[in-house]
Design an enzyme around this catalytic site. Sequence first.
Site, PDB file in Angstrom:
ATOM      1  N   ASP A 105      -2.493  -2.545   4.162  1.00  0.00           N
ATOM      2  CA  ASP A 105      -2.589  -1.574   3.072  1.00  0.00           C
ATOM      3  C   ASP A 105      -1.533  -0.511   3.351  1.00  0.00           C
ATOM      4  O   ASP A 105      -1.701   0.337   4.242  1.00  0.00           O
ATOM      5  CB  ASP A 105      -3.997  -0.970   3.040  1.00  0.00           C
ATOM      6  CG  ASP A 105      -4.158   0.108   1.978  1.00  0.00           C
ATOM      7  OD1 ASP A 105      -3.256   0.257   1.127  1.00  0.00           O
ATOM      8  OD2 ASP A 105      -5.188   0.811   2.003  1.00  0.00           O
ATOM      9  N   ASN A 134       1.621   5.811   0.943  1.00  0.00           N
ATOM     10  CA  ASN A 134       2.778   6.699   0.956  1.00  0.00           C
ATOM     11  C   ASN A 134       3.049   7.264   2.348  1.00  0.00           C
ATOM     12  O   ASN A 134       4.193   7.586   2.673  1.00  0.00           O
ATOM     13  CB  ASN A 134       2.554   7.851  -0.020  1.00  0.00           C
ATOM     14  CG  ASN A 134       2.570   7.391  -1.461  1.00  0.00           C
ATOM     15  OD1 ASN A 134       3.531   6.803  -1.919  1.00  0.00           O
ATOM     16  ND2 ASN A 134       1.479   7.643  -2.185  1.00  0.00           N
ATOM     17  N   LYS A 165      -1.797   0.681   7.150  1.00  0.00           N
ATOM     18  CA  LYS A 165      -3.047   0.317   7.816  1.00  0.00           C
ATOM     19  C   LYS A 165      -3.129  -1.201   7.908  1.00  0.00           C
ATOM     20  O   LYS A 165      -2.986  -1.887   6.902  1.00  0.00           O
ATOM     21  CB  LYS A 165      -4.233   0.886   7.048  1.00  0.00           C
ATOM     22  CG  LYS A 165      -4.342   2.403   7.144  1.00  0.00           C
ATOM     23  CD  LYS A 165      -5.315   2.987   6.151  1.00  0.00           C
ATOM     24  CE  LYS A 165      -4.693   3.083   4.775  1.00  0.00           C
ATOM     25  NZ  LYS A 165      -5.538   3.817   3.809  1.00  0.00           N
ATOM     26  N   TYR A 176      -7.340  -5.685 -18.447  1.00  0.00           N
ATOM     27  CA  TYR A 176      -6.257  -4.702 -18.550  1.00  0.00           C
ATOM     28  C   TYR A 176      -5.137  -5.282 -19.406  1.00  0.00           C
ATOM     29  O   TYR A 176      -4.732  -6.434 -19.223  1.00  0.00           O
ATOM     30  CB  TYR A 176      -5.737  -4.406 -17.142  1.00  0.00           C
ATOM     31  CG  TYR A 176      -5.121  -3.045 -16.931  1.00  0.00           C
ATOM     32  CD1 TYR A 176      -5.826  -1.882 -17.193  1.00  0.00           C
ATOM     33  CD2 TYR A 176      -3.831  -2.930 -16.417  1.00  0.00           C
ATOM     34  CE1 TYR A 176      -5.268  -0.637 -16.956  1.00  0.00           C
ATOM     35  CE2 TYR A 176      -3.264  -1.696 -16.168  1.00  0.00           C
ATOM     36  CZ  TYR A 176      -3.992  -0.547 -16.445  1.00  0.00           C
ATOM     37  OH  TYR A 176      -3.427   0.684 -16.208  1.00  0.00           O
ATOM     38  N   GLY A 214      -1.624  -1.332 -10.411  1.00  0.00           N
ATOM     39  CA  GLY A 214      -1.375  -1.154  -8.992  1.00  0.00           C
ATOM     40  C   GLY A 214      -2.205  -2.098  -8.142  1.00  0.00           C
ATOM     41  O   GLY A 214      -3.402  -2.296  -8.392  1.00  0.00           O
ATOM     42  N   ALA A 215      -1.566  -2.666  -7.121  1.00  0.00           N
ATOM     43  CA  ALA A 215      -2.272  -3.593  -6.238  1.00  0.00           C
ATOM     44  C   ALA A 215      -3.429  -2.916  -5.526  1.00  0.00           C
ATOM     45  O   ALA A 215      -4.464  -3.540  -5.267  1.00  0.00           O
ATOM     46  CB  ALA A 215      -1.291  -4.176  -5.217  1.00  0.00           C
ATOM     47  N   ASP A 216      -3.274  -1.626  -5.209  1.00  0.00           N
ATOM     48  CA  ASP A 216      -4.360  -0.916  -4.529  1.00  0.00           C
ATOM     49  C   ASP A 216      -5.560  -0.746  -5.448  1.00  0.00           C
ATOM     50  O   ASP A 216      -6.716  -0.870  -5.009  1.00  0.00           O
ATOM     51  CB  ASP A 216      -3.872   0.434  -4.010  1.00  0.00           C
ATOM     52  CG  ASP A 216      -3.211   1.293  -5.085  1.00  0.00           C
ATOM     53  OD1 ASP A 216      -2.770   0.757  -6.118  1.00  0.00           O
ATOM     54  OD2 ASP A 216      -3.126   2.523  -4.881  1.00  0.00           O
ATOM     55  N   ARG A 217      -5.322  -0.477  -6.734  1.00  0.00           N
ATOM     56  CA  ARG A 217      -6.425  -0.361  -7.686  1.00  0.00           C
ATOM     57  C   ARG A 217      -7.160  -1.687  -7.834  1.00  0.00           C
ATOM     58  O   ARG A 217      -8.398  -1.742  -7.816  1.00  0.00           O
ATOM     59  CB  ARG A 217      -5.911   0.086  -9.049  1.00  0.00           C
ATOM     60  CG  ARG A 217      -5.371   1.505  -9.100  1.00  0.00           C
ATOM     61  CD  ARG A 217      -4.780   1.816 -10.456  1.00  0.00           C
ATOM     62  NE  ARG A 217      -5.793   1.789 -11.520  1.00  0.00           N
ATOM     63  CZ  ARG A 217      -5.505   1.792 -12.818  1.00  0.00           C
ATOM     64  NH1 ARG A 217      -4.235   1.785 -13.222  1.00  0.00           N
ATOM     65  NH2 ARG A 217      -6.477   1.788 -13.708  1.00  0.00           N
ATOM     66  N   ASP A 234     -10.781   6.308  -6.272  1.00  0.00           N
ATOM     67  CA  ASP A 234      -9.872   6.321  -5.129  1.00  0.00           C
ATOM     68  C   ASP A 234      -9.158   7.666  -5.128  1.00  0.00           C
ATOM     69  O   ASP A 234      -8.296   7.941  -5.968  1.00  0.00           O
ATOM     70  CB  ASP A 234      -8.866   5.176  -5.233  1.00  0.00           C
ATOM     71  CG  ASP A 234      -8.054   4.998  -3.949  1.00  0.00           C
ATOM     72  OD1 ASP A 234      -7.961   5.958  -3.154  1.00  0.00           O
ATOM     73  OD2 ASP A 234      -7.507   3.906  -3.739  1.00  0.00           O
TER      74      ASP A 234
END
Length: 252
Positions: free
Chosen positions: A6, A9, A13, A86, A93-96, A116
């Site tokens: 992950d 910015n 991790k 969507y 976003g890949a994180d979302r 988040d």
Amino acid sequence: MNLILDIGNTFMKAALYDGRQRVDGRKWGGEDFGQLRRYALEARPEACAFATVGKGAEDVHRALEGIVESTLAVTGLTPTPLSIAYETPATLGADRLAAAVGAAALRPGSELLIIDAGSCMTIDRVTADGRYLGGNISPGLEMRLKAMHTLTARLPLADMDGAVPQWGRNTAEALRSGALTGIRGEADSYLRRFFAEQAGDNAFAFLTGGDACRLDTQPYGGRAIIEPRLVEIGLAEILMFSATPFLERSFG
């Protein structure tokens, strides 16, 4: 063994997973791909899934070259256990997406709200039948403080850490308390509306991101869950899903 990355910015991790079991975790600077290669050489994972909020995809591939046989760069177009409602998945976003998958894995068959609280604050919605509906994006705590400094002539850049009285006794406190009250109130507004709309006890909210601990979950008891590793958990699920033969996949 699978390697999960992950890349945010500020930090990268990394975690090792054996199926759904987390075996190890590390964290280092977001551009320290040399450290990533050393970690991969030590762990020798079979596959890797990663999400990055900015640049770095090519750096990941180079760092893992010759070590990891299969590397999956997760995007909004990557197949997951969720069906995507969507309208522009290419810009999702890949994180979302990973956080939504992680929440669905932890509470399958539930109505879900995912908050988040990172550089931006994202609020996303997953239905009990496994549909990702979409969500909203607004500035996070640090971004609000930086914006007030850079977009005005005289306001200082307030540190995120420090006193946050109800009424700021100096300009730094006023900026910090105002920004924090803003994200808290925004998160609480979504939480209250979400739980008011869901009948019964099959609804849960997950809060993640660096500033999730600053938000107030107390009014919602065990139905609002802080899970710092939500994106990581989702990436591990996506990687397992990608390795599953198509005919055996379940989209909920």
